[in-house]
Scaffold this motif. Sequence first.
Motif, PDB file in Angstrom:
ATOM      1  N   ARG A 192       0.824  -1.207   0.000  1.00  0.00           N
ATOM      2  CA  ARG A 192       0.000   0.000   0.000  1.00  0.00           C
ATOM      3  C   ARG A 192       0.862   1.263   0.000  1.00  0.00           C
ATOM      4  O   ARG A 192       0.463   2.293  -0.553  1.00  0.00           O
ATOM      5  CB  ARG A 192      -0.910  -0.003   1.221  1.00  0.00           C
ATOM      6  N   ILE A 193       2.036   1.205   0.624  1.00  0.00           N
ATOM      7  CA  ILE A 193       2.931   2.370   0.582  1.00  0.00           C
ATOM      8  C   ILE A 193       3.364   2.662  -0.855  1.00  0.00           C
ATOM      9  O   ILE A 193       3.406   3.814  -1.294  1.00  0.00           O
ATOM     10  CB  ILE A 193       4.158   2.121   1.487  1.00  0.00           C
ATOM     11  N   ILE A 194       3.677   1.589  -1.586  1.00  0.00           N
ATOM     12  CA  ILE A 194       4.064   1.771  -2.999  1.00  0.00           C
ATOM     13  C   ILE A 194       2.904   2.387  -3.800  1.00  0.00           C
ATOM     14  O   ILE A 194       3.087   3.311  -4.600  1.00  0.00           O
ATOM     15  CB  ILE A 194       4.501   0.424  -3.592  1.00  0.00           C
ATOM     16  N   ASN A 195       1.708   1.854  -3.572  1.00  0.00           N
ATOM     17  CA  ASN A 195       0.539   2.394  -4.284  1.00  0.00           C
ATOM     18  C   ASN A 195       0.297   3.855  -3.922  1.00  0.00           C
ATOM     19  O   ASN A 195      -0.085   4.672  -4.774  1.00  0.00           O
ATOM     20  CB  ASN A 195      -0.701   1.564  -3.953  1.00  0.00           C
ATOM     21  N   GLN A 196       0.510   4.170  -2.640  1.00  0.00           N
ATOM     22  CA  GLN A 196       0.304   5.552  -2.212  1.00  0.00           C
ATOM     23  C   GLN A 196       1.305   6.498  -2.861  1.00  0.00           C
ATOM     24  O   GLN A 196       0.969   7.635  -3.212  1.00  0.00           O
ATOM     25  CB  GLN A 196       0.403   5.647  -0.692  1.00  0.00           C
ATOM     26  N   GLN A 197       2.545   6.045  -3.017  1.00  0.00           N
ATOM     27  CA  GLN A 197       3.557   6.878  -3.675  1.00  0.00           C
ATOM     28  C   GLN A 197       3.161   7.156  -5.127  1.00  0.00           C
ATOM     29  O   GLN A 197       3.328   8.267  -5.620  1.00  0.00           O
ATOM     30  CB  GLN A 197       4.913   6.187  -3.610  1.00  0.00           C
ATOM     31  N   ARG A 198       2.649   6.130  -5.786  1.00  0.00           N
ATOM     32  CA  ARG A 198       2.183   6.336  -7.164  1.00  0.00           C
ATOM     33  C   ARG A 198       1.019   7.335  -7.200  1.00  0.00           C
ATOM     34  O   ARG A 198       0.949   8.207  -8.067  1.00  0.00           O
ATOM     35  CB  ARG A 198       1.747   4.996  -7.761  1.00  0.00           C
ATOM     36  N   TRP A 199       0.110   7.168  -6.241  1.00  0.00           N
ATOM     37  CA  TRP A 199      -1.044   8.066  -6.201  1.00  0.00           C
ATOM     38  C   TRP A 199      -0.604   9.514  -5.937  1.00  0.00           C
ATOM     39  O   TRP A 199      -1.115  10.467  -6.538  1.00  0.00           O
ATOM     40  CB  TRP A 199      -2.004   7.591  -5.108  1.00  0.00           C
ATOM     41  N   THR A 200       0.366   9.681  -4.999  1.00  0.00           N
ATOM     42  CA  THR A 200       0.853  11.026  -4.685  1.00  0.00           C
ATOM     43  C   THR A 200       1.519  11.671  -5.893  1.00  0.00           C
ATOM     44  O   THR A 200       1.344  12.865  -6.157  1.00  0.00           O
ATOM     45  CB  THR A 200       1.844  10.961  -3.512  1.00  0.00           C
TER      46      THR A 200
ATOM     47  N   LEU B 273      -1.191  12.672  -8.244  1.00  0.00           N
ATOM     48  CA  LEU B 273      -1.897  13.835  -7.703  1.00  0.00           C
ATOM     49  C   LEU B 273      -1.072  15.104  -7.863  1.00  0.00           C
ATOM     50  O   LEU B 273      -1.594  16.166  -8.239  1.00  0.00           O
ATOM     51  CB  LEU B 273      -2.209  13.588  -6.220  1.00  0.00           C
ATOM     52  N   ALA B 274       0.238  14.984  -7.581  1.00  0.00           N
ATOM     53  CA  ALA B 274       1.111  16.155  -7.742  1.00  0.00           C
ATOM     54  C   ALA B 274       1.130  16.622  -9.199  1.00  0.00           C
ATOM     55  O   ALA B 274       1.130  17.826  -9.480  1.00  0.00           O
ATOM     56  CB  ALA B 274       2.518  15.814  -7.270  1.00  0.00           C
ATOM     57  N   THR B 275       1.149  15.638 -10.107  1.00  0.00           N
ATOM     58  CA  THR B 275       1.123  15.998 -11.535  1.00  0.00           C
ATOM     59  C   THR B 275      -0.165  16.722 -11.890  1.00  0.00           C
ATOM     60  O   THR B 275      -0.166  17.736 -12.613  1.00  0.00           O
ATOM     61  CB  THR B 275       1.267  14.728 -12.392  1.00  0.00           C
ATOM     62  N   MET B 276      -1.301  16.226 -11.367  1.00  0.00           N
ATOM     63  CA  MET B 276      -2.588  16.867 -11.651  1.00  0.00           C
ATOM     64  C   MET B 276      -2.647  18.270 -11.076  1.00  0.00           C
ATOM     65  O   MET B 276      -3.136  19.201 -11.723  1.00  0.00           O
ATOM     66  CB  MET B 276      -3.721  16.011 -11.071  1.00  0.00           C
ATOM     67  N   VAL B 277      -2.149  18.433  -9.824  1.00  0.00           N
ATOM     68  CA  VAL B 277      -2.147  19.764  -9.210  1.00  0.00           C
ATOM     69  C   VAL B 277      -1.262  20.723 -10.000  1.00  0.00           C
ATOM     70  O   VAL B 277      -1.619  21.888 -10.239  1.00  0.00           O
ATOM     71  CB  VAL B 277      -1.687  19.667  -7.743  1.00  0.00           C
TER      72      VAL B 277
ATOM     73  N   LEU C 129      -0.485  20.533 -13.209  1.00  0.00           N
ATOM     74  CA  LEU C 129      -1.169  20.874 -14.458  1.00  0.00           C
ATOM     75  C   LEU C 129      -2.318  21.844 -14.203  1.00  0.00           C
ATOM     76  O   LEU C 129      -2.589  22.740 -15.015  1.00  0.00           O
ATOM     77  CB  LEU C 129      -1.692  19.593 -15.128  1.00  0.00           C
ATOM     78  N   GLY C 130      -3.009  21.648 -13.057  1.00  0.00           N
ATOM     79  CA  GLY C 130      -4.099  22.568 -12.729  1.00  0.00           C
ATOM     80  C   GLY C 130      -3.609  23.976 -12.510  1.00  0.00           C
ATOM     81  O   GLY C 130      -4.234  24.946 -12.957  1.00  0.00           O
ATOM     82  N   ILE C 131      -2.480  24.110 -11.810  1.00  0.00           N
ATOM     83  CA  ILE C 131      -1.923  25.445 -11.567  1.00  0.00           C
ATOM     84  C   ILE C 131      -1.483  26.092 -12.871  1.00  0.00           C
ATOM     85  O   ILE C 131      -1.730  27.278 -13.121  1.00  0.00           O
ATOM     86  CB  ILE C 131      -0.747  25.346 -10.575  1.00  0.00           C
ATOM     87  N   VAL C 132      -0.809  25.297 -13.725  1.00  0.00           N
ATOM     88  CA  VAL C 132      -0.381  25.835 -15.027  1.00  0.00           C
ATOM     89  C   VAL C 132      -1.591  26.290 -15.841  1.00  0.00           C
ATOM     90  O   VAL C 132      -1.595  27.361 -16.454  1.00  0.00           O
ATOM     91  CB  VAL C 132       0.428  24.773 -15.800  1.00  0.00           C
ATOM     92  N   GLY C 133      -2.640  25.455 -15.839  1.00  0.00           N
ATOM     93  CA  GLY C 133      -3.845  25.826 -16.578  1.00  0.00           C
ATOM     94  C   GLY C 133      -4.484  27.086 -16.029  1.00  0.00           C
ATOM     95  O   GLY C 133      -4.967  27.940 -16.778  1.00  0.00           O
TER      96      GLY C 133
END
Length: 637
Positions: A385-393, A396-400, A402-406
């Motif tokens: 689950r730690i590995i999955n959480q790192q992928r999710w983070t 999420l960071a990529t989405m945030v 991209l959201g800021i850039v947009g």
Amino acid sequence: MNVRPVLVNFWMITLFLAASCGEPSPSRKVPRQQESLAQEKDYLSIVISLDTLPSDQFWKTVRREDSLLSLRPDSNSNPFFHYFRARILLKQDYPDSAMAQLEKMRGERADSNVSLLREYTILDYNSRNNMMVEGELMQKILAAMKKAERLQSPVTYRFYDLMAKAYYQNENESESLEYAERHFRSHPFNTHPVVMQRHYDVSYLLAHGMDDFDKMMLYNSLARKLAIHTGDSVAIARTYDSEAMVLDKRGEFAKSLACSKIYVDFLERTNRIHELAYNNLATSFNHNRLPDSAIKYYHKAMALAKSKANTKQTPIYYKGLVEAYKLKGDMKNAVEALDSAYGIEVRNIRKIEAVKFADIHEKYDAEKKDRDIADLSSRNALNERIINQQRWTLGLATMVFLGIVGFLYFLYRQVKLNERNKLLQSENERLLMEQKLLQVQLNPHFIFNSIANLQSLVASGDTKESVRYLSVFSGLLRNVLEQSRRDFILLNEEIDSLENYLQLQQMRYAGLFDYEISVAEGICPGELLIPPMLIQPFVENSIEHGFRNISYKGMLTIRFEVKDERLTINVADNGQGIIDKRSGVQKKQSLAQAILKERIQVLFKSDCQRARFDIENKAGAGGRGVTVHIILPVIKD
């Protein structure tokens, strides 16, 4: 106002009769006599008849039947006990418990009416919780409808309604309207006012989605007749709002405004007024080019919205104010309103982002707790689950990011658009100033020629005629000076000025020419607008140059016509035409014509409109005289 959310909410209210804000009351004891009567009821008929009840009576009936059935010793074996209990649980937003109750709602056979009612309720819930109805769910609805048709079940009409909603959610209004018609025709209570009113309202909104104005007017007319028959004043007033929407889409803005006034007046008298009604009325005033009234009601809408607690701010009123101030030419307030609208949109976006972030944070905390609990049982599960959480983070960071850039790009675009609007505003002001300067150049030209005419009369020694000419000329000069301050004047004012000018010229050249001014049928000179002093220079050329040195009496005709949404002005004479001194034709363009050409280009360039004038020399083609064709866009007062 956005129609689609209104229609969805309307279906949720009228189809499920779930508009009551209060929660269902708990079960209560009833006399034993009522319990014995409950055992003999036809519950399927009761369920169908619920469609004829207003929302408060609907839930009152559902709670009552639930209470009666709960007192029966065989309640768990009665499918309608589970049906009414499921409806109450759905109302209380307990979908899992409601589905559990529906699972217990079994009929004697899989093709019984009870089973069909259960299947309808489940399909209806599943379709309501999706933006679109996916193909698999659509196939299930279609199969259930065909089964109900085959069995000729009394609940078949409900599957038609379910198909109508599914097609609507998939943005297929034409198919949705067809199934809505089938639902109404097959409804057991299709003559009941509540069912009829619901059908007309839903059909109207579906026709609105298809931009089918004829059907919109038809269903609105039927709804109004029914509301008048039942004495429902609220429904009657609502039909005027619906009619205003149709008339506005047709471009009949005056009639739309009248209907909006009736609707708002009723809401104010009955203390039911809301901000959207004021907004729609203000928009109607904008469309009728009445910016002061529009501004008044936009401010009323904003004040009413601010007075309500927990009301989300919307930029729609400020956007309307922008248009109203632009109509007035008040660009300062228009820019301020635009800035306010932009600020509200930015704040709303930030609130949405804040809610999203809170949801993400809450979800993160929940997942962290799950990881802690899982750590007690298995170290391997925790590592995974730690590995999955790192992928999710990372995602999420990529989405945030991209959201800021947009968002920054959006702000950049807004700044650029504001700068461009300011440049366009400056350009429009420059063009208007050029048009004023050209018009000022034309007025001295006209005055010079008129004084030359007066000199000729004084030189002739005719004192009486000179005094008469001077009196008429002073009146004409006063009109010309008054008109020169305006960009446009009414057509009848231009015709009056031409009449005065031609009479002055006839006084100067007695017996030299006759004239005729005609207006085509269907033109109202009191409504059309044209630039002042537009035709006089061409009339002057015909008299001064066309009728000079001719051996016959001249004839000058001026005709006004409207063709293809354009005002056509023809100035024709039977004079000697345009003579050139080298070969017989003098192709010299007068100063007035040059000024007029530049003036027309400047005056109509700002509105992206087309205007021109052409000079046709008929003398070169074996005829007599010159015809000037002036073509302008139709502008009404």
